[in-house]
Design a protein around this motif. Structure first.
Motif, mmCIF file in Angstrom:
data_model
loop_
_atom_site.group_PDB
_atom_site.id
_atom_site.type_symbol
_atom_site.label_atom_id
_atom_site.label_comp_id
_atom_site.label_asym_id
_atom_site.label_seq_id
_atom_site.Cartn_x
_atom_site.Cartn_y
_atom_site.Cartn_z
ATOM 1 N N TYR A 156 0.894 -0.766 0.198
ATOM 2 C CA TYR A 156 0.252 0.338 0.011
ATOM 3 C C TYR A 156 0.561 1.121 -0.173
ATOM 4 N N TYR A 157 1.416 1.717 -1.276
ATOM 5 C CA TYR A 157 2.727 2.816 -1.309
ATOM 6 C C TYR A 157 2.499 3.135 -2.802
ATOM 7 N N SER A 158 2.936 4.682 -2.712
ATOM 8 C CA SER A 158 3.320 4.830 -4.504
ATOM 9 C C SER A 158 4.825 5.288 -4.451
ATOM 10 N N TYR A 159 5.401 4.838 -5.385
ATOM 11 C CA TYR A 159 6.935 5.845 -5.849
ATOM 12 C C TYR A 159 7.406 7.162 -5.130
ATOM 13 N N ALA A 160 6.502 7.743 -5.115
ATOM 14 C CA ALA A 160 6.748 9.495 -4.922
ATOM 15 C C ALA A 160 6.261 9.286 -3.122
ATOM 16 N N GLN A 161 6.147 8.865 -2.814
ATOM 17 C CA GLN A 161 6.121 8.951 -1.407
ATOM 18 C C GLN A 161 7.032 8.844 -0.222
ATOM 19 N N TRP A 162 7.815 10.160 -0.046
ATOM 20 C CA TRP A 162 9.445 10.539 0.285
ATOM 21 C C TRP A 162 9.529 8.896 1.411
ATOM 22 N N MET A 163 8.681 7.931 1.700
ATOM 23 C CA MET A 163 8.848 6.747 2.651
ATOM 24 C C MET A 163 10.120 5.455 1.661
ATOM 25 N N LEU A 164 9.629 5.982 -0.075
ATOM 26 C CA LEU A 164 10.237 4.764 -0.968
ATOM 27 C C LEU A 164 12.036 5.683 -1.155
ATOM 28 N N GLU A 165 12.111 6.550 -0.144
ATOM 29 C CA GLU A 165 13.850 6.809 -1.091
ATOM 30 C C GLU A 165 14.261 6.058 0.129
ATOM 31 N N THR A 192 13.432 2.666 1.070
ATOM 32 C CA THR A 192 12.937 1.359 1.462
ATOM 33 C C THR A 192 12.037 0.582 0.549
ATOM 34 N N GLN A 193 13.486 0.851 -0.228
ATOM 35 C CA GLN A 193 12.691 0.132 -1.843
ATOM 36 C C GLN A 193 12.980 -1.293 -1.948
ATOM 37 N N ASP A 194 14.339 -1.996 -1.130
ATOM 38 C CA ASP A 194 14.576 -3.108 -1.626
ATOM 39 C C ASP A 194 13.858 -3.554 -0.546
ATOM 40 N N ILE A 195 13.068 -3.108 0.738
ATOM 41 C CA ILE A 195 12.767 -3.903 2.251
ATOM 42 C C ILE A 195 11.301 -4.646 0.636
ATOM 43 N N LEU A 196 10.829 -2.991 0.944
ATOM 44 C CA LEU A 196 9.275 -3.528 -0.314
ATOM 45 C C LEU A 196 8.982 -4.442 -1.222
ATOM 46 N N ALA A 197 10.416 -4.660 -1.535
ATOM 47 C CA ALA A 197 10.824 -5.398 -2.992
ATOM 48 C C ALA A 197 10.664 -6.800 -2.019
ATOM 49 N N THR A 198 10.923 -7.285 -0.893
ATOM 50 C CA THR A 198 10.885 -8.159 -0.350
ATOM 51 C C THR A 198 9.111 -8.931 -0.237
ATOM 52 N N PHE A 199 8.019 -7.333 -0.874
ATOM 53 C CA PHE A 199 6.714 -8.317 -0.244
ATOM 54 C C PHE A 199 6.221 -8.725 -1.440
ATOM 55 N N LEU A 203 -4.182 -4.527 12.090
ATOM 56 C CA LEU A 203 -4.279 -2.946 11.570
ATOM 57 C C LEU A 203 -4.530 -1.814 12.374
ATOM 58 N N LEU A 204 -5.679 -1.653 13.068
ATOM 59 C CA LEU A 204 -6.441 -0.501 13.841
ATOM 60 C C LEU A 204 -5.289 -0.078 14.312
ATOM 61 N N ARG A 205 -4.844 -0.722 15.543
ATOM 62 C CA ARG A 205 -3.589 -0.694 16.495
ATOM 63 C C ARG A 205 -2.534 -0.036 15.821
ATOM 64 N N ALA A 206 -1.805 -0.384 14.153
ATOM 65 C CA ALA A 206 -0.548 -0.628 14.237
ATOM 66 C C ALA A 206 -0.617 0.936 13.810
ATOM 67 N N ALA A 207 -2.388 1.523 13.078
ATOM 68 C CA ALA A 207 -2.403 2.901 12.821
ATOM 69 C C ALA A 207 -2.250 3.989 13.376
ATOM 70 N N GLN A 208 -3.278 2.923 14.562
ATOM 71 C CA GLN A 208 -2.793 4.451 15.513
ATOM 72 C C GLN A 208 -1.747 4.656 16.095
ATOM 73 N N LEU A 229 8.814 6.031 10.489
ATOM 74 C CA LEU A 229 9.710 4.934 9.231
ATOM 75 C C LEU A 229 9.115 3.481 9.734
ATOM 76 N N PRO A 230 9.799 2.890 10.642
ATOM 77 C CA PRO A 230 9.499 1.716 11.124
ATOM 78 C C PRO A 230 8.516 1.317 12.224
ATOM 79 N N LYS A 231 7.774 2.385 11.744
ATOM 80 C CA LYS A 231 6.446 1.459 12.071
ATOM 81 C C LYS A 231 5.151 1.930 10.858
ATOM 82 N N TRP A 232 5.481 3.024 10.128
ATOM 83 C CA TRP A 232 4.750 2.477 8.165
ATOM 84 C C TRP A 232 5.460 1.057 8.086
ATOM 85 N N LEU A 233 6.571 1.272 8.023
ATOM 86 C CA LEU A 233 7.269 -0.622 7.225
ATOM 87 C C LEU A 233 6.349 -1.647 8.243
#
Length: 275
Positions: free
Chosen positions: A96-105, A107-114, A252-257, A271-275
């Motif tokens: 659940y992300y897009s490449y324009a989000q700052w978090m991707l700067e 974390t792309q290698d980590i996200l590729a494992t998904f 999921l709700l607790r993680a978002a909170q 960042l680690p909470k987003w991941l």
């Protein structure tokens, strides 16, 4: 002025407009590049703040089962989308992300494992784990014989049938080819109803209170400040316009909170909470 990409580029060539924003159609992008090479246009590339995705109605069976959802995810060849439909002008996403989000700067290698992979055989194992091991006669399911998988529960056989509220687009047409071929191999019965985008959204947002379709293909744009708190609400009053997935998952709700409580500007904590 609002118009589709092809019409907008034609208007640009005729001198009726001087700027076009957000061209994604591969044919139009190719024409625009030809104009740039000829010196009659300037092109600026940017990362899109959204993504296209196959949405599930997770509030009802069979998509309430994570194994079924994962199996379907393995039936999609993401590389074919980026290469065939978008001709290299897009990149696959795995969450659940897009490449324009700052978090991707960072974390792309980590996200590729998904990446679930394009793997119909592994999808078969997931469907078996979900209990869909019988055919409609109550006998063991046999691949390649035109059978529909069924699940036996409390003496009742439930066939694995899905319906898709499909709109017209090149990406949706490619997805139709992929899902039809994979589902035939797996024994999933798929019904596809073509409809307007507005009719699809009426279903997707559950404007009548519930959805009659299981699958939806659409896109979503992400704001700069990403906060999925409302999207993961579990209360009935949030279902539809806010919680579009149908998931009612307290984790999921607790993680978002937890992510929401991070002070503004504290990217290291966020960042680690987003991941």
């Amino acid at each position: 002025v609002q118009m589709d990409s092809a019409t907008a580029l034609a208007a640009y060539q005729e001198g009726k407009v001087q700027m076009i924003h957000n061209i994604v159609d591969a044919d139009v992008v190719a024409t625009a590049r030809e104009l740039s090479i000829a010196g009659t246009a300037n092109i600026g590339n940017h990362l899109d703040s959204g993504y296209a995705f196959l949405a599930f109605a997770c509030e009802k069976k069979p998509l309430s089962d994570v194994n079924v959802r994962r199996a379907i995810a393995m039936c999609v060849d993401r590389a074919a989308f980026t290469e065939t439909v978008y001709r290299g002008n897009a990149m696959p996403v795995y969450a659940y992300y897009s490449y324009a989000q700052w978090m991707l700067e960072t974390t792309q290698d980590i996200l590729a494992t998904f990446d679930p992979g394009f793997d119909v055989e592994s999808a078969r194992a997931l469907l078996e784990r979900a209990g869909y091991t019988y055919n409609e006669d109550g006998k063991p399911f046999e691949p390649g014989k035109g059978q529909v998988r069924c699940k036996l529960q409390n003496g009742v056989l439930t066939p694995l049938r899905l319906s898709w509220a499909k709109t017209q687009s090149k990406p949706a047409d490619l997805l139709k080819e992929q899902l039809t071929a994979a589902f035939d191999r797996l024994g999933i019965a798929l019904t596809i109803d073509e409809m307007s985008f507005s009719d699809m959204l009426t279903q997707y947002y559950r404007e009548s209170g519930e959805r009659t379709y299981d699958l939806y293909f659409l896109s979503e744009m992400f704001p700069y400040q990403f906060d999925p708190y409302y999207a993961y609400q579990t209360g009935d009053e949030w279902q539809g316009a806010y919680n579009t997935s149908g998931l009612k998952d307290d984790r999921l709700l607790r993680a978002a909170q937890t992510m929401r409580r991070v002070p503004g500007g504290d990217t290291a904590a966020y960042l680690p909470k987003w991941l």
